[in-house]
Design an enzyme around this catalytic site. Sequence first.
Site, PDB file in Angstrom:
ATOM      1  N   GLY A 144       0.788  -1.239   0.000  1.00 29.92           N
ATOM      2  CA  GLY A 144       0.000   0.000   0.000  1.00 29.92           C
ATOM      3  C   GLY A 144       0.813   1.278   0.000  1.00 29.92           C
ATOM      4  N   ILE A 163       3.498   2.074   1.737  1.00 29.29           N
ATOM      5  CA  ILE A 163       4.933   2.017   2.079  1.00 29.29           C
ATOM      6  C   ILE A 163       5.755   2.140   0.800  1.00 29.29           C
ATOM      7  CG2 ILE A 163       6.787   0.621   3.083  1.00 29.29           C
ATOM      8  CD1 ILE A 163       4.724  -0.908   4.693  1.00 29.29           C
ATOM      9  N   GLU A 219      -9.875  -7.167  -0.467  1.00 35.32           N
ATOM     10  CA  GLU A 219     -10.138  -7.235  -1.909  1.00 35.32           C
ATOM     11  C   GLU A 219     -11.628  -7.507  -2.114  1.00 35.32           C
ATOM     12  OE1 GLU A 219      -7.299  -7.161  -4.338  1.00 35.32           O
ATOM     13  OE2 GLU A 219      -6.725  -6.227  -2.459  1.00 35.32           O
ATOM     14  N   LYS A 279       2.387 -10.439  -3.940  1.00 35.21           N
ATOM     15  CA  LYS A 279       3.289  -9.370  -3.496  1.00 35.21           C
ATOM     16  C   LYS A 279       4.706  -9.893  -3.250  1.00 35.21           C
ATOM     17  CE  LYS A 279      -0.461  -6.587  -1.536  1.00 35.21           C
ATOM     18  NZ  LYS A 279      -1.313  -6.378  -0.358  1.00 35.21           N
ATOM     19  N   GLY A 331      -6.025   0.275   2.021  1.00 37.08           N
ATOM     20  CA  GLY A 331      -6.996   1.351   2.236  1.00 37.08           C
ATOM     21  C   GLY A 331      -6.847   2.478   1.230  1.00 37.08           C
TER      22      GLY A 331
HETATM   23  N1  HSE Z   1      -6.399  -6.248   0.222  1.00 38.14           N
HETATM   24  C1  HSE Z   1      -5.057  -5.828   0.432  1.00 38.14           C
HETATM   25  C2  HSE Z   1      -4.745  -5.919   1.903  1.00 38.14           C
HETATM   26  C3  HSE Z   1      -4.795  -4.401   0.030  1.00 38.14           C
HETATM   27  O1  HSE Z   1      -5.623  -6.205   2.713  1.00 38.14           O
HETATM   28  O2  HSE Z   1      -3.594  -5.694   2.230  1.00 38.14           O
HETATM   29  C4  HSE Z   1      -4.378  -4.272  -1.389  1.00 38.14           C
HETATM   30  O3  HSE Z   1      -3.268  -5.038  -1.688  1.00 38.14           O
END
Ligand code: HSE
Length: 419
Positions: free
Chosen positions: A125, A127, A181, A196, A294
Amino acid sequence: MEKNILKIGIIGLGVVGTGVVKTLFGFDNIEIKKIAVRNINKKRGVDFKNLTTDPFEIANDPEIDVVVEVAGGIDPCLEVFKTAIKNKKHIVTANKELLAKHGDEIFSLANENNVTVLYEAAVAGGIPIIGPIKTTLRGNSFNKVMGILNGTTNYILTKMEEDGLSYEECLKQAQALGYAEADPTNDVEGFDTMFKIAILANIVFRKKIDYTKIYREGISKITSTDIRFADELGYKIKLLGLAQKTNEGSLDIRVHPVLVSASSTISKINNATNTVLLEGYPVGSVMFTGPGAGEAPTASSVVGDILAIASEISYTDTILPSSRVRNYENAVQEDILSTKNSYYIAINAQNAIGVIGAIGSICAKNNINLQSIIQKGIKEDNTAFIVVITESAFEADIQNTIKELKAKNINVTSLIRVI
Ligand code: HSE
């Protein structure tokens, strides 16, 4: 592009898209020309009139310089990106699934067409992590990248532990806060973390990563009993993405819950906060911590990338992170069965003479040394709940042990790795 104005088209106007539009209203060098949405009539958190349901209108619009994608998913994003790149448009995306699955194709096409693909928002997010790995930390040879990369699951685990709430209640709260998501399976079953860590491993180790070879487990089987016992033993449970180099130079990449010592820094990263830990030479160990999900934090990373592109074509003073991705060699990826870990094993067995003895001898036969064993009385149904913590052991030996225990009616109800 008109002098001083970067024209962008946005695909997606959900949680993140809304945050991006709100933030961009503060920049007079960026003009949002059009936004593609699924449903034009849906009520939205921002007032923007020029909507379309066809994302290819954006990819083919000769006036648009940058396609910003915050919709998620493969279809139609992959084809939209290919069209946009062939039309010499730069891309800014938060789409970790698309990059983990098709990054190689997208980056090669972008290099051929001399355009940039930036994706700071795809991992952790708000960072800044992709930029620092590619620029200020470039001189390092890394041996490990690991982190809490999903806000939803970290929020759920934190609330289950702190407030004693059920898994379902905590998931609902995470969804209401805009962390999860559209389909929370991606979050709770570890797919989001898997995409990720695949992206991070690619840039940290400079290898092509096959995401289908990443071992993945989510948090949906973690029980409040596991959380309580872990706490009693001095641990917290976290969902980690981990990629590390083995002595042979292959990569051990996986996603699963872990017991981390309650005194470690990582155990104190709570709620939707994410953290990324890098170990390398010469830097040593560095940790990046911040909001991982968020509307506003993710918008921060998307807008940073848009401004970086504006800067590259000399219209603002913002610094551009080096953005090209090379065509790396394929990584050799380890199978989970050949990894070594300590384990938390929760066992449910009929109350009988010799159960603990049987557990001890089956473990010994499989080269597993026990560090702790706890049994607290007998339950009303005449079963015993036993928790074992092992010393470092091969995963293959642990899996064999579980099978042999089952054959003796000693059932393993939870298996969580300990780091
Ligand atoms: N749904 C992801 C989370 C956010 O909860 O970290 C977007 O990658």
